[in-house]
Structures are given as structure tokens and as C-alpha cells.
Enzyme design. Structure first.
Site, PDB file in Angstrom:
ATOM      1  N   ASP A  44       0.824  -1.211   0.000  1.00  0.00           N
ATOM      2  CA  ASP A  44       0.000   0.000   0.000  1.00  0.00           C
ATOM      3  C   ASP A  44       0.858   1.260   0.000  1.00  0.00           C
ATOM      4  O   ASP A  44       0.467   2.278  -0.573  1.00  0.00           O
ATOM      5  CB  ASP A  44      -0.990   0.002   1.174  1.00  0.00           C
ATOM      6  CG  ASP A  44      -2.284   0.724   0.811  1.00  0.00           C
ATOM      7  OD1 ASP A  44      -2.741   0.575  -0.344  1.00  0.00           O
ATOM      8  OD2 ASP A  44      -2.834   1.448   1.655  1.00  0.00           O
ATOM      9  N   GLU A  85      -0.112  10.745   5.423  1.00  0.00           N
ATOM     10  CA  GLU A  85      -0.191   9.302   5.267  1.00  0.00           C
ATOM     11  C   GLU A  85       1.162   8.685   4.889  1.00  0.00           C
ATOM     12  O   GLU A  85       1.519   7.609   5.388  1.00  0.00           O
ATOM     13  CB  GLU A  85      -1.225   8.989   4.180  1.00  0.00           C
ATOM     14  CG  GLU A  85      -1.799   7.602   4.247  1.00  0.00           C
ATOM     15  CD  GLU A  85      -2.984   7.470   3.316  1.00  0.00           C
ATOM     16  OE1 GLU A  85      -3.983   8.202   3.509  1.00  0.00           O
ATOM     17  OE2 GLU A  85      -2.925   6.656   2.389  1.00  0.00           O
ATOM     18  N   GLU A 137     -11.227   6.066  -2.506  1.00  0.00           N
ATOM     19  CA  GLU A 137     -11.267   6.472  -1.102  1.00  0.00           C
ATOM     20  C   GLU A 137     -12.387   5.740  -0.343  1.00  0.00           C
ATOM     21  O   GLU A 137     -12.196   5.307   0.799  1.00  0.00           O
ATOM     22  CB  GLU A 137     -11.470   7.991  -0.988  1.00  0.00           C
ATOM     23  CG  GLU A 137     -10.362   8.832  -1.608  1.00  0.00           C
ATOM     24  CD  GLU A 137      -9.058   8.823  -0.809  1.00  0.00           C
ATOM     25  OE1 GLU A 137      -8.540   7.729  -0.527  1.00  0.00           O
ATOM     26  OE2 GLU A 137      -8.553   9.910  -0.492  1.00  0.00           O
ATOM     27  N   GLU A 207      -9.406  -3.051  -6.400  1.00  0.00           N
ATOM     28  CA  GLU A 207      -9.369  -3.042  -4.929  1.00  0.00           C
ATOM     29  C   GLU A 207      -9.486  -4.461  -4.364  1.00  0.00           C
ATOM     30  O   GLU A 207      -8.791  -4.816  -3.415  1.00  0.00           O
ATOM     31  CB  GLU A 207     -10.454  -2.129  -4.354  1.00  0.00           C
ATOM     32  CG  GLU A 207     -10.193  -0.637  -4.576  1.00  0.00           C
ATOM     33  CD  GLU A 207      -9.025  -0.070  -3.744  1.00  0.00           C
ATOM     34  OE1 GLU A 207      -8.638  -0.679  -2.730  1.00  0.00           O
ATOM     35  OE2 GLU A 207      -8.491   0.984  -4.137  1.00  0.00           O
TER      36      GLU A 207
END
Ligand SMILES: Cc1ncc(CNC=O)c(N)n1
Length: 218
Positions: A44, A85, A137, A207
Site C-alpha cells: 500500500d 499518510e 477512497e 481493490e
């Protein structure tokens, strides 16, 4: 009915496979394999690094094409969160002894990053790109909020990760993105609407595959 709600009803099975994936469900029920979590973390971080220029390209499209000045501010807020992040990933990786510099991007990750890159093209309409942004998101928001909801047994050491995307502020932000996307879609011709819908489907498929990487079978 608003466009995104309509799509979520039509493609509910795909949406659910992205937002209720066995990996995030295993976090929620406490059975998560920590090596799977570490694999997800390393992959990620690579994705998020590619996500930053995608959001930058979206900011450029909003500046050129948007009919509402506040869109820029919402996207800029998303950028600011990504800055935070990236630092968080570095701290978290060191906490779990994951070496980010030696993490090799998996095939699915490379493909997803290439897909993001294709959406950065000036040929891609702002409406299509902002709708994709919402979908990317929203999957994380829904997935991780579920890990914190009533009855969850998320291990203490993973709660901070879930909070990052599962907190109410992030939920509100996703809702704002959804409103922007719906507003744009309402004013769009049929071909743009079809492109946006196909793009959302692709995002959801990527995803699911992204969560699948945590299994480390490849
Ligand atoms: C694969 C993937 N999808 C969505 C997100 C959430 N957006 C930014 O962090 C993410 N981090 N990774």
C-alpha cells in the site's frame, strides 16, 4: 435517484466484495495473519506514492474544468492527508519491521498504478477522474470503518490503521467526494456517465485484487 447510489445498487455484489473482503474481515474478527498485514502495508505504501500524482492531476483537472471552486479545496485537503499518510506508512513500517525500500511491487499493484496513470491523462474528463477518486477512497473508508464498528474484535495494534481511514472525518470527506461526483454526473452526457461507471467497476475490481495480494500467493 443519484447516479452513484444507483450504481452501488446495481453492482452491489462487486462493491461488497471490495468493502467486505476476507482480509479486512479477518482484521475485524481478530484472526488476521500479521504477515498478511505486513504484506498489505508494504504494497500500500507503493500504491500511495503513485496515488499522490493521480490526485495532483485531479487537482489540475478541477482547476481547469470545475464549475465549483470548493472542489479544489476538497481535493487539496485529500492531498494534505496523503502527505501525512506517507509519513505514517514510514513510521508504521518501522514499527512492524517492514523494509519499504526492499518491498517489490506485486503484479496487481503495478497494474493498479498503471491504471491510475492512465487516468492522469489530460484526455480523461474531470468527472470520470473525480468519480474514480471517490471510489478509491470509499473502499478504504467502508472497509476500515467496518473494522471499528460494534462487535468488532480488531487487535489493539491494528486499531490505528483502521482509524486512519475509518474515522468519521474521513467518512465525511468521502461523502463530500460522492456529492461532487454526483453533481458532475447529473450534468454529464451519456458517454461520460458510461465511462465513469466502467471506471468505478475497474476500481472495485482492482481493490479486490489489491486485498487479495495480502495472501501472498504470488
Ligand atoms: C489500494 C488502496 N486503495 C485506496 C486507498 C485509500 N486512499 C489513500 O490512502 C489506499 N491507501 N490503497
Amino acid at each position: 435517484m443519484l447516479m452513484i447510489q444507483k450504481w452501488l445498487n446495481q453492482h452491489n455484489e462487486l462493491y461488497t466484495s471490495a468493502t467486505r473482503h476476507p482480509f479486512t474481515l479477518s482484521i475485524r474478527d481478530g484472526s488476521v495473519d500479521l504477515s498478511a498485514f505486513k504484506r498489505w502495508l508494504g504494497q500500500d505504501y507503493i500504491f500511495v506514492r503513485a496515488f499522490v500524482p493521480f490526485v495532483a492531476s485531479l487537482l489540475l483537472k478541477a482547476w481547469k474544468e470545475s464549475d465549483d471552486d470548493s472542489d479544489i479545496e476538497v481535493i487539496l485537503g485529500g492531498m494534505a492527508a496523503l502527505n501525512d499518510e506517507v509519513s505514517w506508512f514510514k513510521r508504521e513500517a518501522s514499527k512492524w519491521s517492514v523494509s519499504l525500500s526492499s518491498t517489490v511491487p506485486q503484479k496487481t499493484n503495478l497494474e493498479y498504478c498503471r491504471f491510475l496513470e492512465s487516468l492522469m491523462s489530460p484526455e480523461v474528463d474531470y468527472t470520470v477522474a473525480v468519480t474514480a477518486f471517490w471510489a478509491i477512497e470509499a473502499v478504504y473508508q467502508e472497509s476500515y470503518a467496518h473494522c471499528l464498528s460494534d462487535g468488532s474484535k480488531t487487535p489493539e495494534e491494528l486499531k490505528e490503521t483502521c482509524q486512519r481511514w475509518g474515522n468519521d472525518g474521513f467518512g465525511q470527506y468521502c461523502h463530500t467526494l460522492q456529492n461532487i461526483a454526483n453533481r458532475r454526473l447529473e450534468k454529464s452526457p451519456e458517454d461520460i456517465i458510461s465511462k465513469a461507471e466502467a471506471t468505478v467497476m475497474r476500481v472495485l475490481e482492482y481493490e479486490v485484487e489489491f486485498w487479495n495480494m495480502s495472501r501472498g500467493e504470488t
